[in-house]
Design a protein around this motif. Sequence first.
Motif, mmCIF file in Angstrom:
data_model
loop_
_atom_site.group_PDB
_atom_site.id
_atom_site.type_symbol
_atom_site.label_atom_id
_atom_site.label_comp_id
_atom_site.label_asym_id
_atom_site.label_seq_id
_atom_site.Cartn_x
_atom_site.Cartn_y
_atom_site.Cartn_z
ATOM 1 N N SER A 191 0.832 -1.206 0.000
ATOM 2 C CA SER A 191 0.000 0.000 0.000
ATOM 3 C C SER A 191 0.865 1.253 0.000
ATOM 4 O O SER A 191 0.572 2.225 -0.722
ATOM 5 N N CYS A 196 2.445 1.830 -3.491
ATOM 6 C CA CYS A 196 1.513 2.391 -4.472
ATOM 7 C C CYS A 196 1.106 3.818 -4.122
ATOM 8 O O CYS A 196 0.853 4.633 -5.017
ATOM 9 N N GLN A 197 1.038 4.133 -2.844
ATOM 10 C CA GLN A 197 0.633 5.477 -2.436
ATOM 11 C C GLN A 197 1.778 6.475 -2.594
ATOM 12 O O GLN A 197 1.584 7.569 -3.132
ATOM 13 N N ARG A 216 3.707 5.473 -6.565
ATOM 14 C CA ARG A 216 2.888 5.263 -7.764
ATOM 15 C C ARG A 216 1.680 6.175 -7.845
ATOM 16 O O ARG A 216 0.846 6.016 -8.720
ATOM 17 N N PHE A 233 -4.491 5.951 -5.237
ATOM 18 C CA PHE A 233 -5.553 5.064 -5.717
ATOM 19 C C PHE A 233 -6.729 5.862 -6.270
ATOM 20 O O PHE A 233 -7.002 6.964 -5.832
ATOM 21 N N THR A 238 -3.797 5.167 -14.088
ATOM 22 C CA THR A 238 -2.718 4.446 -13.419
ATOM 23 C C THR A 238 -3.025 4.237 -11.946
ATOM 24 O O THR A 238 -2.629 3.223 -11.352
ATOM 25 N N LYS A 239 -3.749 5.198 -11.366
ATOM 26 C CA LYS A 239 -4.104 5.068 -9.951
ATOM 27 C C LYS A 239 -5.068 3.906 -9.723
ATOM 28 O O LYS A 239 -5.081 3.320 -8.638
ATOM 29 N N ASN A 268 -3.153 0.663 -9.399
ATOM 30 C CA ASN A 268 -2.507 0.450 -8.110
ATOM 31 C C ASN A 268 -3.319 -0.437 -7.173
ATOM 32 O O ASN A 268 -2.768 -1.003 -6.218
ATOM 33 N N TRP A 269 -4.634 -0.542 -7.442
ATOM 34 C CA TRP A 269 -5.428 -1.473 -6.642
ATOM 35 C C TRP A 269 -5.026 -2.918 -6.919
ATOM 36 O O TRP A 269 -5.199 -3.786 -6.054
ATOM 37 N N LYS A 321 6.578 -4.441 -12.802
ATOM 38 C CA LYS A 321 6.146 -3.059 -12.576
ATOM 39 C C LYS A 321 7.336 -2.127 -12.408
ATOM 40 O O LYS A 321 7.325 -0.988 -12.904
ATOM 41 N N SER A 365 7.979 1.035 -14.781
ATOM 42 C CA SER A 365 7.836 2.339 -14.142
ATOM 43 C C SER A 365 9.141 3.121 -14.120
ATOM 44 O O SER A 365 9.144 4.344 -14.295
#
Length: 253
Positions: free
Chosen positions: A36, A39-40, A43, A46, A52-53, A56-57, A189, A193
């Motif tokens: 989490s 991704c937060q 990336r 959410f 793209t957000k 992330n889920w 990823k 990225s």
Amino acid sequence: MERVHRHPVAEMLDLHFLPFCIFLGGLGFVCVAFVSAWCQHWRGGFALDGSTKMFNWHPVLMVTGMVVLYGAAALVYRLPPAWRGPKFPWKVLHGALALAAFLLAVLGLVAVFRFHNNHGTPNMYSLHSWVGLATVLLFSCQWVAGFSAFLLPWAPAWLRALYKPVHVFFGSTILMLSLASCVSGINEKLFFSLKNGTTEYKLLPAEAVFANMLGLLILLFGVLVLGALARPSWKRPDADSPDSRQPLLTAER
């Protein structure tokens, strides 16, 4: 009854389940927190807009469902309270945790497919995607077969007894495939990225270090779950009793 004396080394290595379970639960929480945070922080967070957000889920739901919740479901029958009394509540808990893991995995697939479709990215072109989808499909078959054999009353006792080791085998196999999917997905990823980022992956920026640590934590969690499943002293003593082969709908509650 004559007491069996074990070697001191064996006594020292005979870990207690409760401290192990607490440690494993904490490790699972750390895995979810790490994915989490990745991704937060790196990336962008959410969303549910196909951007793209939204992608992330996908890693968060997959790690939470196919690794942590699935691992918890696999260890339900190792809990000492499950060794006594009817197995009905533990079978329900096992099935419910597995179903929750499957639902999270489906939502994770929805997130990545929607992201790909909105951005014109081909689906199912990488080894990660092949292994991941195969894992979820195998998991769905595993859950349906387990539900039919151990919950519904029409399965004869000999069929349940015959299917049980198959169910156990594929349970461990699915967990190993989930670990492979997560690790390969993290690596994939990072390559995509950081390819166009300010610091390439080969220079090991902070994001790469963090995500690599996440991969190691996921592998550690999975290995510990598999180790607990293989430990003879943590198995339910009456695993082969008639109650273990009795369908839930006719089981004593």
